[in-house]
Enzyme design. Structure first.
Site, PDB file in Angstrom:
ATOM      1  N   GLY A 515       1.413  61.361  13.521  1.00  9.37           N
ATOM      2  CA  GLY A 515       1.596  60.687  12.235  1.00  9.37           C
ATOM      3  C   GLY A 515       2.646  61.371  11.392  1.00  9.37           C
ATOM      4  CE1 TYR A 516       3.941  65.494  12.903  1.00  8.18           C
ATOM      5  CE2 TYR A 516       6.158  65.747  13.778  1.00  8.18           C
ATOM      6  CZ  TYR A 516       4.876  66.227  13.628  1.00  8.18           C
ATOM      7  OH  TYR A 516       4.528  67.423  14.188  1.00  8.18           O
ATOM      8  CD  GLU A 632       8.937  71.197  22.927  1.00 10.95           C
ATOM      9  OE1 GLU A 632       8.347  71.292  21.858  1.00 10.95           O
ATOM     10  OE2 GLU A 632       9.066  72.170  23.708  1.00 10.95           O
ATOM     11  CG  ASN A 757      21.386  58.855  20.506  1.00  9.96           C
ATOM     12  OD1 ASN A 757      20.260  59.375  20.545  1.00  9.96           O
ATOM     13  ND2 ASN A 757      21.971  58.360  21.578  1.00  9.96           N
ATOM     14  CD  GLU A 758      23.148  56.459  15.142  1.00  5.96           C
ATOM     15  OE1 GLU A 758      21.911  56.579  15.131  1.00  5.96           O
ATOM     16  OE2 GLU A 758      23.749  55.719  15.939  1.00  5.96           O
TER      17      GLU A 758
HETATM   18  C1  LIG Z   1       9.415  53.483  20.272  1.00  4.92           C
HETATM   19  C2  LIG Z   1       9.265  54.385  19.108  1.00  4.92           C
HETATM   20  C3  LIG Z   1       8.184  55.210  19.032  1.00  4.92           C
HETATM   21  C4  LIG Z   1       8.006  56.028  17.924  1.00  4.92           C
HETATM   22  N1  LIG Z   1       6.882  56.817  17.861  1.00  4.92           N
HETATM   23  C5  LIG Z   1       6.660  57.549  16.760  1.00  4.92           C
HETATM   24  C6  LIG Z   1       5.449  58.292  16.624  1.00  4.92           C
HETATM   25  O1  LIG Z   1       4.598  58.300  17.520  1.00  4.92           O
HETATM   26  N2  LIG Z   1       5.253  58.983  15.491  1.00  4.92           N
HETATM   27  C7  LIG Z   1       6.158  59.013  14.491  1.00  4.92           C
HETATM   28  O2  LIG Z   1       5.912  59.682  13.497  1.00  4.92           O
HETATM   29  N3  LIG Z   1       7.311  58.330  14.569  1.00  4.92           N
HETATM   30  C8  LIG Z   1       7.583  57.583  15.685  1.00  4.92           C
HETATM   31  N4  LIG Z   1       8.748  56.859  15.785  1.00  4.92           N
HETATM   32  C9  LIG Z   1       9.650  56.812  14.636  1.00  4.92           C
HETATM   33  C10 LIG Z   1      10.982  57.520  14.846  1.00  4.92           C
HETATM   34  O3  LIG Z   1      10.823  58.901  14.758  1.00  4.92           O
HETATM   35  C11 LIG Z   1      11.937  56.966  13.773  1.00  4.92           C
HETATM   36  O4  LIG Z   1      12.155  55.608  14.071  1.00  4.92           O
HETATM   37  C12 LIG Z   1      13.243  57.690  13.707  1.00  4.92           C
HETATM   38  O5  LIG Z   1      13.094  58.991  13.226  1.00  4.92           O
HETATM   39  C13 LIG Z   1      14.269  56.941  12.829  1.00  4.92           C
HETATM   40  O6  LIG Z   1      13.729  56.601  11.600  1.00  4.92           O
HETATM   41  P1  LIG Z   1      13.845  55.101  11.066  1.00  4.92           P
HETATM   42  O7  LIG Z   1      13.369  54.196  12.107  1.00  4.92           O
HETATM   43  O8  LIG Z   1      13.199  55.043   9.746  1.00  4.92           O
HETATM   44  O9  LIG Z   1      15.396  54.841  10.882  1.00  4.92           O
HETATM   45  P2  LIG Z   1      16.303  55.246   9.638  1.00  4.92           P
HETATM   46  O10 LIG Z   1      16.142  56.677   9.337  1.00  4.92           O
HETATM   47  O11 LIG Z   1      16.104  54.271   8.541  1.00  4.92           O
HETATM   48  O12 LIG Z   1      17.745  55.030  10.236  1.00  4.92           O
HETATM   49  C14 LIG Z   1      18.389  53.750  10.325  1.00  4.92           C
HETATM   50  C15 LIG Z   1      19.754  53.949  10.906  1.00  4.92           C
HETATM   51  O13 LIG Z   1      20.521  54.784  10.029  1.00  4.92           O
HETATM   52  C16 LIG Z   1      20.971  55.919  10.702  1.00  4.92           C
HETATM   53  N5  LIG Z   1      20.924  57.050   9.772  1.00  4.92           N
HETATM   54  C17 LIG Z   1      19.939  57.403   8.933  1.00  4.92           C
HETATM   55  N6  LIG Z   1      20.260  58.504   8.271  1.00  4.92           N
HETATM   56  C18 LIG Z   1      21.484  58.889   8.696  1.00  4.92           C
HETATM   57  C19 LIG Z   1      22.352  59.961   8.399  1.00  4.92           C
HETATM   58  N7  LIG Z   1      22.042  60.917   7.529  1.00  4.92           N
HETATM   59  N8  LIG Z   1      23.508  60.024   9.067  1.00  4.92           N
HETATM   60  C20 LIG Z   1      23.848  59.092   9.962  1.00  4.92           C
HETATM   61  N9  LIG Z   1      23.072  58.048  10.287  1.00  4.92           N
HETATM   62  C21 LIG Z   1      21.899  57.950   9.661  1.00  4.92           C
HETATM   63  C22 LIG Z   1      20.002  56.117  11.864  1.00  4.92           C
HETATM   64  O14 LIG Z   1      20.583  56.831  12.908  1.00  4.92           O
HETATM   65  C23 LIG Z   1      19.696  54.683  12.253  1.00  4.92           C
HETATM   66  O15 LIG Z   1      20.700  54.200  13.076  1.00  4.92           O
HETATM   67  C24 LIG Z   1       8.953  56.029  16.873  1.00  4.92           C
HETATM   68  C25 LIG Z   1      10.080  55.213  16.976  1.00  4.92           C
HETATM   69  C26 LIG Z   1      10.237  54.395  18.064  1.00  4.92           C
HETATM   70  C27 LIG Z   1      11.452  53.518  18.141  1.00  4.92           C
END
Ligand SMILES: Cc1cc2nc3c(=O)[nH]c(=O)nc-3n(C[C@H](O)[C@H](O)[C@H](O)COP(=O)(O)OP(=O)(O)OC[C@H]3O[C@@H](n4cnc5c(N)ncnc54)[C@H](O)[C@@H]3O)c2cc1C
Length: 773
Positions: A515-516, A632, A757-758
């Site tokens: 839950g992050y 990891e 990846n960003e």
């Molecule tokens: C299949 C799947 C499973 C997941 N499982 C878990 C889980 O079990 N627990 C959990 O806690 N989370 C989970 N996640 C969440 C995951 O960690 C987040 O989706 C991820 O960290 C990106 O956050 P966001 O989706 O809010 O995108 P955002 O942070 O809103 O980003 C949107 C876009 O903007 C870009 N962006 C944002 N900030 C910047 C910056 N500073 N510079 C350049 N580009 C930027 C991003 O790269 C992305 O392309 C999961 C995600 C997926 C897809």
């Protein structure tokens, strides 16, 4: 190349590289290149003599023949420095290509004499073999050699010969009725005409027109010996060109990195712009791939595991790509000054253009690699039948081969065949039996200490264990308890927490989720707002988590919560262990694009969590959560997904007959090389883990390259499947050999989760490349 080559020791390579660097920095500044370019012959004999004095022309000559008897690795180490310093002398052509060809011919007085002159720096020889534009095969020879009494008459022409003007002579390939032959033709031989060709970097090449008579004793080799000498020398030169191109890429990169920190526009260094940073990271990735590719190909060639032509093509294609990519970027990032003659980056770009175009360009080498290398590179998972498997053993002492065979046999016996390489994340009801099987065997937690029920594998064995699972296509378990919170508790948990939770993870009684993330805290996780307020002996939690993988299958979640809103955001976060059956929790599954309910949103409404469920100290949750991003990080860059997807693409291409389409074959070849070099880069980071050392931050590049490559393969899979590329079905069908859609759906999440990846590029730009913030 394996049979005759010498494997250079690591110390020798380092010593050679260091001395080459010092030599070139003091004797070959770029001002010298500017002075010599566009003059004939474009190099200096006195410098060649110094080069010979440093031993560079003797590297490939056996000790018995008065040389140093070193191998290709030493030559590549020097070439990299030659590339960095843009030496004017034709190192690759005159100290590698022709010298290697000469070593491939049988012993003779003439060979001994030429070797002696080469070693002393008294002779500069060229290998004249090419006749057609874009020729790759040295056995397509139209130049003929015919006996004329005691002499031999050679007639024909050779093109793109280095060195031309200024050389003391050439080893010339010619066709005889019995097959190819190699002749020594000294400069100045009557009937020999040289036509200089000016190269873009200011150097010279030549076309040779031959209508000459030479003594029959000038025949150095014929038949199979001539063929082998030619093929081997050209492959070696292509390796060395690759190393030189890598040196060019590195230097252009370093020059650009410095410029990005000093050039100020809009009141800040231009290198602080993310658009430039990300492209620099991509350039850095290409350089790292080129380095990994070169050392892997050298290793493969030395062990005789792979055709040297295929390896040479792999090296040339990757290094030419890296050099072109980086030098063009270097010019762009220098702005207008980048296109001036005064600016050094242009010199690097032009040398890269010259080197890349000679002895086969990037596309030609990709084509040849495609023709020579195996297309499907999935590992062999065959294993001996076994009936018993030790639950515990001295794993550290067990030889790795034996250990891998044991794991493989276990998988073969116990892992359900229908669950191999699933095209989606499996649910708990689908993996429970396998979880329990591993649990009963005691193999569920390979990294945990034995005292807590784990296998306590040392790093190299742990890597082998995980690699065997990946190779077999074992589905990912609901493993947050095993790989995340378990290790966190072992390190930071109280004795009570360890005693209560760890056994329940191993028994499958507790399944954990992470839950992050929150709706407004994704990439910027530290801005999370789910609040936990301490009331007596309990925290009261309110807020929302989202994207929580398999929360609907989990019994518990480990939560990052805000416990102090008044400090720097990272410093007010704590980590709590929460039973999902607690009152006030609502778990709502979210359907993904494929219609699967893989993740959930989780709501917390006045949820009461015992204070005893705090992990570590209050407000230290951020540090604890980050501390586990250790080795990891390697696995997220594993090449296995890409290797499997490439094998699927190969099956599809074979079934549909796509390889006859040159455009498809070219795209496949590019991906094939991208996967090979990903595997090599993974291997070099894995070696760090095996040595028990800490992974450097640059390991993030693996995640970027692995997931980008995987996505590109899956996109081609869907595209090449024609109408099947739009199938709704998530499963393979009997009338079509592969599932063309599910892999792409799967690939698209890999560039998002575990830090997009960003964000990985941001980390690489600031923490590894040290570009300005
Ligand atoms: C299949 C799947 C499973 C997941 N499982 C878990 C889980 O079990 N627990 C959990 O806690 N989370 C989970 N996640 C969440 C995951 O960690 C987040 O989706 C991820 O960290 C990106 O956050 P966001 O989706 O809010 O995108 P955002 O942070 O809103 O980003 C949107 C876009 O903007 C870009 N962006 C944002 N900030 C910047 C910056 N500073 N510079 C350049 N580009 C930027 C991003 O790269 C992305 O392309 C999961 C995600 C997926 C897809």
């Amino acid at each position: 190349m394996a049979d005759t080559d010498v494997v250079d020791s690591a110390e020798t390579i380092v010593a050679f590289r260091d001395s080459a660097r010092d030599f070139l920095q003091s004797k070959a500044p770029l001002a010298r290149l500017r002075r010599l370019r566009a003059t004939a012959p474009g190099f200096e004999r006195s410098m060649w003599k110094s080069i010979a004095g440093a031993g560079w022309t003797s590297i490939l000559i056996p000790e018995a023949d008065g040389g140093l008897g070193l191998g290709l690795q030493a030559a590549c180490a020097i070439a990299e420095e030659v590339g960095r310093n843009l030496l004017s002398e034709p190192y690759c052509a005159a100290a590698v290509l022709s010298v290697a060809a000469l070593q491939g011919v049988p012993e003779s007085p003439l060979k001994a004499e030429l070797n002696a002159r080469l070693g002393a720096g008294d002779a500069l020889l060229g290998l004249a073999w090419q006749e057609q534009l874009g020729q790759m095969d040295p056995l397509q020879i139209e130049t003929v050699a015919a006996r004329a009494g005691a002499a031999v008459h050679i007639r024909g022409s050779k093109r793109w010969v280095v060195p031309g003007t200024g050389a003391d002579g050439w080893l010339v390939s010619a066709a005889e009725p019995e097959g190819p032959a190699l002749y020594w033709v000294p400069a100045g031989t009557s009937g020999l005409r040289i036509n200089d060709r000016q190269r873009v970097d200011g150097s010279l090449m030549a076309d040779l027109f031959l209508d000459v008579q030479v003594p029959a004793a000038n025949r150095l080799a014929s038949g199979q010996e001539a063929r082998k000498a030619l093929e081997r020398a050209i492959a070696m030169a292509q390796f060395v060109q690759g190393a030189e191109l890598l040196g060019i890429a590195r230097q252009a990169f370093d020059l650009t990195s410095s410029y990005l920190t000093v050039r100020v526009q809009f009141g800040r260094p231009i290198g602080s712009n993310q658009a430039l940073q990300h492209r620099m990271v991509d350039a850095f990735i290409q350089i790292q791939l080129a380095e990994a590719c070169l050392s892997d190909a050298l290793r493969l060639s030395e062990s005789g595991n792979f055709s040297s032509a295929a390896s040479a093509s792999r090296v040339k294609a990757r290094c030419a790509h890296a050099a072109a990519f980086v030098t063009r970027l270097a010019i762009q990032f220098h702005g207008a000054i980048g296109v001036t003659d005064e600016c050094d980056v242009g010199l690097y770009a032009k040398r890269a253009m010259y080197l890349s175009s000679w002895l086969g360009g990037e596309a030609a080498h990709r084509r040849r690699y495609f023709e020579l290398a195996p297309r499907s590179i999935e590992a062999d998972v065959s294993a001996a039948e076994r009936t018993s498997f030790p639950k515990d053993a001295d794993w550290a002492a067990m030889p790795e081969g034996e250990f891998r065979a044991l794991v493989r046999s276990f998988l073969k016996k116990h892992y359900p065949a229908e669950l191999r390489f699933p095209p989606r994340r499996l649910r708990w009801h689908e993996t429970r039996d396998w979880y329990m099987t591993l649990g009963k065997q005691g193999w569920l937690a390979p990294a945990w200490p034995k005292a807590h029920g784990g296998m306590e594998l040392p790093p190299a064995k742990l890597l082998a264990f995980i690699e065997e699972f990946e190779q077999y296509g074992v589905a990912r378990l609901p493993d947050q308890g095993l790989i995340m919170i378990g290790p966190i508790l072992i390190r930071y948990g109280t004795p009570e927490q360890k005693a209560f939770y760890l056994p329940k993870i191993l028994s499958g009684e507790h399944i954990w989720c992470q839950g992050y993330s929150e709706p407004n805290a994704g990439s910027d996780l530290a801005s999370l707002r789910t609040q936990a307020v301490l009331e007596g002996d309990e925290f009261v939690v309110n807020g929302q988590k989202t994207w929580t993988t398999l929360a609907h299958d989990a019994s518990h979640t480990y939560l990052l919560v805000r416990t102090d809103p008044n400090v720097k955001k990272q410093e007010g976060i704590s980590l709590l262990l929460v039973d999902l059956k607690s009152q006030g929790i609502t778990v709502r599954p979210i359907a993904n694009m494929s219609g699967e309910e893989e993740f959930c949103e989780v709501f917390f409404d006045n949820v009461r969590v015992p204070r005893a469920n705090l992990v570590g100290e209050l407000n230290r949750g951020w540090t604890i959560a980050k501390s586990l991003l250790g080795f990891e990080r390697l696995f997220i860059g594993s090449p296995k997904q890409s290797q499997h997807a490439l094998a699927q693409l190969d099956t599809l291409a074979t079934t549909l007959g796509l390889y006859t389409d040159p455009a498809f074959a070219a795209r496949f070849a590019e991906l094939q090389l991208d996967v090979a070099d990903l595997s090599a880069a993974y291997g070099s980071f894995a070696d760090i883990v095996k040595r028990g050392e800490e992974l450097p931050s640059s390991v993030s590049l693996l995640k970027v390259w692995a997931t980008d490559t995987y996505t590109r393969i899956c996109a081609l899979l869907a595209e090449a499947a024609e109408e099947h590329g739009g199938d709704a079905s998530n499963e393979s069908t009997s009338d079509f050999p592969v599932n063309a859609v599910a892999p792409l759906m799967n690939a698209m999440v890999t560039t998002i989760y575990s830090g997009t990846n960003e964000i990985q590029r941001n980390i690489l730009a600031t923490q590894v490349l040290r570009l300005p913030r």
